[in-house]
Design a protein around this motif. Structure first.
Motif, PDB file in Angstrom:
ATOM      1  N   GLY A  51      10.742  31.506  -0.431  1.00  0.00           N
ATOM      2  CA  GLY A  51      10.613  30.100   0.980  1.00  0.00           C
ATOM      3  C   GLY A  51      10.412  29.036  -0.493  1.00  0.00           C
ATOM      4  O   GLY A  51       9.857  29.090  -1.530  1.00  0.00           O
ATOM      5  N   VAL A  52      11.121  27.670  -0.083  1.00  0.00           N
ATOM      6  CA  VAL A  52      11.271  26.804  -0.402  1.00  0.00           C
ATOM      7  C   VAL A  52      10.368  25.220  -0.451  1.00  0.00           C
ATOM      8  O   VAL A  52      10.255  24.738  -0.991  1.00  0.00           O
ATOM      9  N   GLY A  53       9.834  25.628   1.057  1.00  0.00           N
ATOM     10  CA  GLY A  53       8.840  24.976   1.665  1.00  0.00           C
ATOM     11  C   GLY A  53       7.956  25.523   2.954  1.00  0.00           C
ATOM     12  O   GLY A  53       8.385  26.952   2.784  1.00  0.00           O
TER      13      GLY A  53
ATOM     14  N   GLN B  24       2.525  26.641  10.141  1.00  0.00           N
ATOM     15  CA  GLN B  24       3.155  27.980   9.809  1.00  0.00           C
ATOM     16  C   GLN B  24       2.038  29.070   9.767  1.00  0.00           C
ATOM     17  O   GLN B  24       2.062  30.033   9.544  1.00  0.00           O
TER      18      GLN B  24
ATOM     19  N   LEU C 245      24.035  22.824   5.960  1.00  0.00           N
ATOM     20  CA  LEU C 245      24.278  24.219   4.401  1.00  0.00           C
ATOM     21  C   LEU C 245      24.533  25.267   4.582  1.00  0.00           C
ATOM     22  O   LEU C 245      25.049  25.489   6.684  1.00  0.00           O
TER      23      LEU C 245
ATOM     24  N   GLU D 281      20.043  28.442   7.599  1.00  0.00           N
ATOM     25  CA  GLU D 281      19.049  28.156   7.272  1.00  0.00           C
ATOM     26  C   GLU D 281      17.666  29.269   7.703  1.00  0.00           C
ATOM     27  O   GLU D 281      18.527  30.385   8.784  1.00  0.00           O
ATOM     28  N   GLY D 282      16.861  30.023   7.035  1.00  0.00           N
ATOM     29  CA  GLY D 282      16.179  30.887   7.335  1.00  0.00           C
ATOM     30  C   GLY D 282      14.339  29.796   7.467  1.00  0.00           C
ATOM     31  O   GLY D 282      14.159  28.942   6.556  1.00  0.00           O
ATOM     32  N   CYS D 283      13.638  30.785   8.078  1.00  0.00           N
ATOM     33  CA  CYS D 283      12.324  30.313   8.428  1.00  0.00           C
ATOM     34  C   CYS D 283      11.273  31.426   8.202  1.00  0.00           C
ATOM     35  O   CYS D 283      11.490  32.397   8.984  1.00  0.00           O
ATOM     36  N   LEU D 284      10.300  31.399   7.390  1.00  0.00           N
ATOM     37  CA  LEU D 284       9.251  32.681   7.242  1.00  0.00           C
ATOM     38  C   LEU D 284       8.402  32.730   9.126  1.00  0.00           C
ATOM     39  O   LEU D 284       8.136  34.230   8.460  1.00  0.00           O
TER      40      LEU D 284
ATOM     41  N   ILE E 217      17.376  18.098   3.167  1.00  0.00           N
ATOM     42  CA  ILE E 217      17.430  19.509   4.068  1.00  0.00           C
ATOM     43  C   ILE E 217      16.310  20.085   4.320  1.00  0.00           C
ATOM     44  O   ILE E 217      15.773  20.531   5.882  1.00  0.00           O
ATOM     45  N   VAL E 218      16.018  20.578   3.647  1.00  0.00           N
ATOM     46  CA  VAL E 218      14.322  21.193   3.071  1.00  0.00           C
ATOM     47  C   VAL E 218      13.514  20.193   3.629  1.00  0.00           C
ATOM     48  O   VAL E 218      12.854  20.785   4.757  1.00  0.00           O
TER      49      VAL E 218
ATOM     50  N   HIS F  20      13.156  20.535   7.330  1.00  0.00           N
ATOM     51  CA  HIS F  20      13.266  21.157   8.427  1.00  0.00           C
ATOM     52  C   HIS F  20      11.517  21.696   8.085  1.00  0.00           C
ATOM     53  O   HIS F  20      10.662  22.233   9.754  1.00  0.00           O
ATOM     54  N   GLU F  21      10.842  20.706   6.970  1.00  0.00           N
ATOM     55  CA  GLU F  21       9.801  20.982   6.804  1.00  0.00           C
ATOM     56  C   GLU F  21       8.923  19.503   8.040  1.00  0.00           C
ATOM     57  O   GLU F  21       7.579  20.634   9.389  1.00  0.00           O
TER      58      GLU F  21
ATOM     59  N   HIS G 106       8.529  20.960  11.542  1.00  0.00           N
ATOM     60  CA  HIS G 106       7.313  22.812  11.921  1.00  0.00           C
ATOM     61  C   HIS G 106       6.343  21.068  12.173  1.00  0.00           C
ATOM     62  O   HIS G 106       5.291  22.054  13.386  1.00  0.00           O
TER      63      HIS G 106
HETATM   64  O1  LIG Z   1       9.159  26.333   6.897  1.00  0.00           O
HETATM   65  C1  LIG Z   1       9.310  26.610   5.597  1.00  0.00           C
HETATM   66  N1  LIG Z   1      10.062  28.201   5.998  1.00  0.00           N
HETATM   67  O2  LIG Z   1      10.044  28.817   6.885  1.00  0.00           O
HETATM   68  C2  LIG Z   1      10.288  28.795   4.158  1.00  0.00           C
HETATM   69  C3  LIG Z   1      11.075  29.801   4.491  1.00  0.00           C
HETATM   70  N2  LIG Z   1      12.685  29.023   4.461  1.00  0.00           N
HETATM   71  C4  LIG Z   1      13.059  28.415   3.325  1.00  0.00           C
HETATM   72  O3  LIG Z   1      12.721  28.478   2.231  1.00  0.00           O
HETATM   73  C5  LIG Z   1      14.242  28.042   3.590  1.00  0.00           C
HETATM   74  C6  LIG Z   1      15.761  28.220   3.368  1.00  0.00           C
HETATM   75  C7  LIG Z   1      17.072  27.871   3.913  1.00  0.00           C
HETATM   76  C8  LIG Z   1      16.768  26.700   4.420  1.00  0.00           C
HETATM   77  C9  LIG Z   1      15.691  25.864   4.303  1.00  0.00           C
HETATM   78 CL1  LIG Z   1      15.991  24.193   4.631  1.00  0.00          CL
HETATM   79  C10 LIG Z   1      14.638  26.111   4.131  1.00  0.00           C
HETATM   80 CL2  LIG Z   1      13.158  25.250   4.708  1.00  0.00          CL
END
Ligand SMILES: O=CN(O)CCNC(=O)c1cccc(Cl)c1Cl
Ligand code: NI
Length: 187
Positions: free
Chosen positions: A58-60, A65, A108, A112-115, A153-154, A157-158, A161
């Motif tokens: 993950g990058v964020g 979560q 992107l 995107e993906g999400c944990l 973008i990241v 995304h955070e 949440h």
């Molecule tokens: O909320 C955070 N996550 O769910 C962690 C996993 N997703 C990523 O790292 C991720 C991957 C691709 C695009 C973006 Cl924008 C993000 Cl954030």
């Protein structure tokens, strides 16, 4: 340490709740949580640790979560250009707020993906290309920072949440890969 067992998945109500602002000055607990969230991201990007502890990269990461409905996000965005270079962004934001943004939008190309989402959800997630964010940092100082492209973008995304928004809420249902012609599609 934070592991995938601590990450709640879609269907859990906390992911759809609006998280609460944290009190300033920061409590020791909120500082410790921020540090743990950042460490999780670093661990998740380390091939050995990710393998050992079965961490998804993950990058964020956002506190909701972890079933903690507080306005805390962590960002660990590596510099993929040069091996071993400092990360593009490595920080914890308390009570982040987007105070202004570009008209220009971006997404992107690989989506995107999400944990918290254990399935691929393909499609363009249309966001603002550039944002200005005000937040309190881990030292308790107020910061105002501008982000663009992937980092912007990241961060969005955070922050989503914190407002109970999932990335796929932004994907066009009829045509997931629809993007208005002036949207920047980032490779
Ligand atoms: O909320 C955070 N996550 O769910 C962690 C996993 N997703 C990523 O790292 C991720 C991957 C691709 C695009 C973006 Cl924008 C993000 Cl954030
Ligand atoms: Ni996510």
């Amino acid at each position: 340490m934070i592991t995938m067992n601590d990450v709640i998945r879609e269907g859990h109500p906390t992911l759809r709740a609006v998280a609460k602002e944290v009190p300033i000055p920061l409590s020791d607990e909120d500082v410790a949580l921020g540090k743990d969230m950042l460490q999780f991201l670093k661990n998740s990007q380390d091939p050995e640790l990710a393998e050992k502890y079965k961490l998804r990269g993950g990058v964020g990461l956002a506190a909701p979560q972890l079933d903690v409905s507080k306005r805390i996000i962590a960002l660990e965005i590596p510099n993929t250009e040069t091996e071993g270079a400092d990360p593009i962004l490595s920080t914890v934001m308390y009570n982040p707020k987007i105070v202004s943004h570009s008209v220009q939008q971006a997404c992107l190309d690989e989506g995107e993906g999400c944990l918290s989402v254990d399935r691929p959800v393909p499609g363009y997630v249309i966001r603002q290309a550039r944002i200005t964010v005000r937040y309190t940092d881990i030292n308790g100082d107020t910061q105002k920072a501008r982000f663009k492209n992937y980092t912007a973008i990241v961060v969005q995304h955070e922050i989503d949440h914190l407002n109970g928004i999932m990335f796929y809420d932004h994907i066009n249902e009829k045509n997931p890969f629809f993007a208005p012609e002036d949207v920047l599609i980032l490779g």
